[in-house]
Design a protein around this motif. Structure first.
Motif, PDB file in Angstrom:
ATOM      1  N   ALA A 165       0.699  -1.272   0.021  1.00 57.43           N
ATOM      2  CA  ALA A 165       0.001  -0.079  -0.043  1.00 57.43           C
ATOM      3  C   ALA A 165       1.020   1.325   0.112  1.00 57.43           C
ATOM      4  O   ALA A 165       0.447   2.319  -0.869  1.00 57.43           O
ATOM      5  CB  ALA A 165      -0.985  -0.005   1.177  1.00 57.43           C
ATOM      6  N   GLU A 166       1.862   1.134   0.654  1.00 53.95           N
ATOM      7  CA  GLU A 166       2.710   2.431   1.000  1.00 53.95           C
ATOM      8  C   GLU A 166       3.385   2.560  -0.574  1.00 53.95           C
ATOM      9  O   GLU A 166       3.692   3.865  -1.019  1.00 53.95           O
ATOM     10  CB  GLU A 166       3.955   2.211   1.811  1.00 53.95           C
ATOM     11  CG  GLU A 166       4.693   3.382   2.077  1.00 53.95           C
ATOM     12  CD  GLU A 166       5.989   3.577   3.212  1.00 53.95           C
ATOM     13  OE1 GLU A 166       6.044   4.209   3.822  1.00 53.95           O
ATOM     14  OE2 GLU A 166       6.206   2.061   3.537  1.00 53.95           O
ATOM     15  N   ALA A 272      -3.845   1.880   4.958  1.00 54.63           N
ATOM     16  CA  ALA A 272      -2.412   2.006   4.628  1.00 54.63           C
ATOM     17  C   ALA A 272      -1.952   2.800   3.237  1.00 54.63           C
ATOM     18  O   ALA A 272      -1.145   3.565   3.203  1.00 54.63           O
ATOM     19  CB  ALA A 272      -1.526   0.691   4.615  1.00 54.63           C
ATOM     20  N   LEU A 273      -3.047   2.778   2.365  1.00 60.04           N
ATOM     21  CA  LEU A 273      -2.803   3.633   1.334  1.00 60.04           C
ATOM     22  C   LEU A 273      -3.078   5.047   1.328  1.00 60.04           C
ATOM     23  O   LEU A 273      -2.187   5.819   0.868  1.00 60.04           O
ATOM     24  CB  LEU A 273      -3.783   2.904   0.150  1.00 60.04           C
ATOM     25  CG  LEU A 273      -3.932   3.692  -1.238  1.00 60.04           C
ATOM     26  CD1 LEU A 273      -2.537   3.480  -1.930  1.00 60.04           C
ATOM     27  CD2 LEU A 273      -4.831   2.867  -2.205  1.00 60.04           C
ATOM     28  N   ARG A 278       5.193   5.718   6.430  1.00 59.79           N
ATOM     29  CA  ARG A 278       6.367   6.692   6.881  1.00 59.79           C
ATOM     30  C   ARG A 278       5.862   8.261   6.657  1.00 59.79           C
ATOM     31  O   ARG A 278       6.316   8.968   7.602  1.00 59.79           O
ATOM     32  CB  ARG A 278       7.565   6.495   5.951  1.00 59.79           C
ATOM     33  CG  ARG A 278       8.533   5.382   6.455  1.00 59.79           C
ATOM     34  CD  ARG A 278       9.780   4.952   5.386  1.00 59.79           C
ATOM     35  NE  ARG A 278       8.932   4.560   4.023  1.00 59.79           N
ATOM     36  CZ  ARG A 278       9.904   4.125   2.911  1.00 59.79           C
ATOM     37  NH1 ARG A 278      11.072   4.173   3.203  1.00 59.79           N
ATOM     38  NH2 ARG A 278       9.123   3.699   1.923  1.00 59.79           N
ATOM     39  N   LYS A 279       5.497   8.480   5.739  1.00 59.17           N
ATOM     40  CA  LYS A 279       4.728   9.740   5.518  1.00 59.17           C
ATOM     41  C   LYS A 279       3.936  10.285   6.807  1.00 59.17           C
ATOM     42  O   LYS A 279       3.843  11.289   7.343  1.00 59.17           O
ATOM     43  CB  LYS A 279       4.063  10.036   4.154  1.00 59.17           C
ATOM     44  CG  LYS A 279       3.562  11.455   3.998  1.00 59.17           C
ATOM     45  CD  LYS A 279       2.842  11.551   2.735  1.00 59.17           C
ATOM     46  CE  LYS A 279       4.137  11.461   1.454  1.00 59.17           C
ATOM     47  NZ  LYS A 279       3.300  11.622   0.233  1.00 59.17           N
ATOM     48  N   PHE A 280       2.966   9.411   6.921  1.00 54.98           N
ATOM     49  CA  PHE A 280       1.951   9.496   8.021  1.00 54.98           C
ATOM     50  C   PHE A 280       2.518   9.748   9.396  1.00 54.98           C
ATOM     51  O   PHE A 280       2.474  10.565  10.335  1.00 54.98           O
ATOM     52  CB  PHE A 280       0.949   8.616   8.141  1.00 54.98           C
ATOM     53  CG  PHE A 280      -0.161   8.623   9.180  1.00 54.98           C
ATOM     54  CD1 PHE A 280      -1.190   9.580   9.002  1.00 54.98           C
ATOM     55  CD2 PHE A 280      -0.238   7.905  10.353  1.00 54.98           C
ATOM     56  CE1 PHE A 280      -1.995   9.501   9.960  1.00 54.98           C
ATOM     57  CE2 PHE A 280      -0.908   7.869  11.196  1.00 54.98           C
ATOM     58  CZ  PHE A 280      -1.981   8.956  11.227  1.00 54.98           C
ATOM     59  N   ARG A 297      -4.760  17.129   7.114  1.00 53.51           N
ATOM     60  CA  ARG A 297      -3.579  17.039   6.198  1.00 53.51           C
ATOM     61  C   ARG A 297      -3.557  15.743   5.369  1.00 53.51           C
ATOM     62  O   ARG A 297      -3.318  15.840   4.064  1.00 53.51           O
ATOM     63  CB  ARG A 297      -2.514  16.854   7.201  1.00 53.51           C
ATOM     64  CG  ARG A 297      -1.247  16.176   6.351  1.00 53.51           C
ATOM     65  CD  ARG A 297      -0.704  17.242   5.582  1.00 53.51           C
ATOM     66  NE  ARG A 297       0.781  16.826   5.098  1.00 53.51           N
ATOM     67  CZ  ARG A 297       0.737  16.178   4.078  1.00 53.51           C
ATOM     68  NH1 ARG A 297      -0.235  15.648   3.516  1.00 53.51           N
ATOM     69  NH2 ARG A 297       1.993  15.752   3.502  1.00 53.51           N
ATOM     70  N   PHE A 298      -4.514  14.758   5.698  1.00 53.58           N
ATOM     71  CA  PHE A 298      -4.529  13.685   4.987  1.00 53.58           C
ATOM     72  C   PHE A 298      -5.861  13.494   4.373  1.00 53.58           C
ATOM     73  O   PHE A 298      -6.392  12.403   3.953  1.00 53.58           O
ATOM     74  CB  PHE A 298      -4.086  12.351   5.662  1.00 53.58           C
ATOM     75  CG  PHE A 298      -2.625  12.558   5.758  1.00 53.58           C
ATOM     76  CD1 PHE A 298      -1.813  11.770   4.763  1.00 53.58           C
ATOM     77  CD2 PHE A 298      -1.990  12.844   6.780  1.00 53.58           C
ATOM     78  CE1 PHE A 298      -0.399  11.684   5.273  1.00 53.58           C
ATOM     79  CE2 PHE A 298      -0.730  12.734   7.097  1.00 53.58           C
ATOM     80  CZ  PHE A 298       0.153  12.214   6.260  1.00 53.58           C
TER      81      PHE A 298
END
Length: 472
Positions: A165-166, A272-273, A278-280, A297-298
């Motif tokens: 997903a990442e 997870a997508l 890492r970004k989260f 933000r997301f």
């Protein structure tokens, strides 16, 4: 808080075997005697700080991964099971329970499963259920409970799914722009799926027609839910092999559990997508886990953000150990996971002193609490109320309270702790896990006596509780 002795024999033995080393070779590499290594692997001696540092230096491992993880969750579940009165007079010591959980986890899992079967059977008999004697199979875990335990003992982190997903999120630039057109465009480009919005249908959230390759969404879904459903469809089409393999290897007892697990894994991929690991995690650290800012933000809901925070358990890249739960008005825990030492009770309601119950009284607010459990561990606890539904005046709404938090040693990583008196023991309220296993003898909020507690009945005295408890 003092750190207890660390018995991690099984993990040390697995690390040695993974490096195809004999005890002599492994002991020489970390600078200890063969006899000491043998005692460590058999949990006859704890691991010293020097050995831990040597393991981290020589084998590049995450120390937090050695000390926590499945053993803590397994220890909690096993300890709760062994409080049952059926074990009266045969209850092992805490050290014996720890040795079983850490050194013989298969036996611990088997005992927990046997106790769950006993509980289900007892509850059936107590309620004089009409299905008794008809081969209903209710003495076993329900499929839902079996899947819940699967994710629980996987630390709610599925490595293969998370990485896939990442990688896709990085390819699509998720988190950099509005996710909806990116996800819809990917579905059409890569899978030939056209996304459309149906006329109003209160019961519809998402519907996919494999023949026409049309994905239909309710036009009144909140943006966070709409995007999650697109990500779910991508999971079903693009991660099917990984999902089927993981669910198949879990060896569930029923086909229902297998299918429920597949849904759970699709949900995991979607989260997870939309919230790439890492970004989260980096953003969460930067803004000190401000739930509102993370949601903005997301483009995610507070529930999605809170749940994702509790899954950040990637080996070598772990986030803050966080517990998370979702509770309905009746006190039922409908979602649960803990990467912290706090483990939720598998039977019975949550402690009434826990601040999560206050969230229903203050919609839209973050309720804060400093709490201490009977084992002396202190926590920063956060809770907030959320509402689902809302697609029109006549559409039913579901109200939940979200609970999350961490051990107080991590509280400085949360913006919510800034003005709280973390150093003052008097600031921490005593809470438990569940009345049936709580050790406190003088709690006015107690709903039922503890299973292991012995009651003292005095007809000439009456306090808040109609009985007193002998010290457990």
């Amino acid at each position: 808080m003092a750190v207890g002795k660390l018995y991690i024999g099984r993990k040390v033995r697995e690390l040695r075997q993974a490096n195809t080393a004999t005890q002599a070779q492994f002991a020489d590499r970390i600078g200890i005697s063969i006899s000491y290594l043998n005692q460590i692997e058999n949990n006859q001696r704890p691991v010293s700080a020097a050995v831990l540092l040597s393991l981290a230096e020589k084998f590049k491992i995450d120390l937090s991964g050695l000390a926590a993880g499945e053993s803590d969750r397994l220890l909690s579940a096993l300890s709760e099971a062994l409080t049952d009165p059926i074990f009266a007079g045969q209850t092992p010591t805490p050290q014996e329970i720890k040795l079983v959980a850490q050194n013989a986890p298969a036996i611990a899992h088997a005992l927990i499963a046997a106790h769950q079967a006993f509980r289900h059977n007892s509850e059936q008999l107590a309620s004089i259920d009409d299905t008794l004697g008809r081969g209903s199979g209710l003495t076993e875990n329900t499929p839902y409970e079996e899947v819940r335990d699967f994710f629980h003992f996987m630390d709610n982190y599925i490595h293969a799914i998370d990485l896939k997903a990442e990688a896709l999120a990085s390819e699509l630039g998720i988190g950099e722009t509005d996710s909806y057109p990116v996800l819809a465009g990917y579905l059409e480009r890569e899978h030939g799926v056209r996304v459309t919005r149906a006329g109003r249908d209160d019961d519809l959230i998402r519907s996919f027609d494999p023949r026409t390759r049309v994905l239909t969404l309710n036009p009144y879904l909140p943006p966070a839910t709409r995007d999650f459903q697109l990500a779910m469809q991508i999971a079903q089409l693009g991660a099917a092999d990984e999902v089927d393999a993981i669910a198949g290897n879990a060896a569930f007892r029923t086909a229902e559990a297998y299918e429920i697990c597949r849904i759970g894994l699709h949900n995991y991929f979607a989260g997870a997508l939309l919230l790439p690991y890492r970004k989260f995690m980096e953003t969460a650290r930067e803004i000190r886990h401000d739930l509102e800012l993370l949601s903005v933000r997301f483009g995610a809901s507070v529930e999605q953000v809170s749940h994702r925070l509790s899954t950040l358990q990637r080996p070598g890249q772990k986030g803050i150990p966080i517990f998370f739960a979702r509770i309905d008005r009746a006190g039922n825990i409908t979602k649960r996971h803990s990467a912290a030492k706090l483990q939720f009770a598998r039977f019975g309601a949550a402690c009434p002193l826990w601040n999560v119950h206050q969230a229903f009284e203050a919609p839209g607010q973050i309720i804060r609490q400093l709490a201490e459990t009977p084992d002396g561990v202190r926590y920063l606890c956060l809770s907030t109320q959320i509402t689902k539904g809302g697609r029109g005046f006549r559409f039913p709404r579901q109200h939940y309270a979200l609970a999350l938090g961490c051990e107080v040693s991590y509280a400085d990583n949360f913006v919510y702790a800034d003005d709280m008196d973390l150093g003052n023991r008097a600031s921490f309220e005593p809470i438990g896990i569940s009345c049936r296993i709580c050790e406190r003898t003088n709690c006015a909020a107690r709903a039922v006596p503890p299973l292991k507690g012995r009651l003292i009945i005095d007809h000439d005295r009456r306090a808040v509780l109609p009985y007193r408890l002998k010290e457990i």
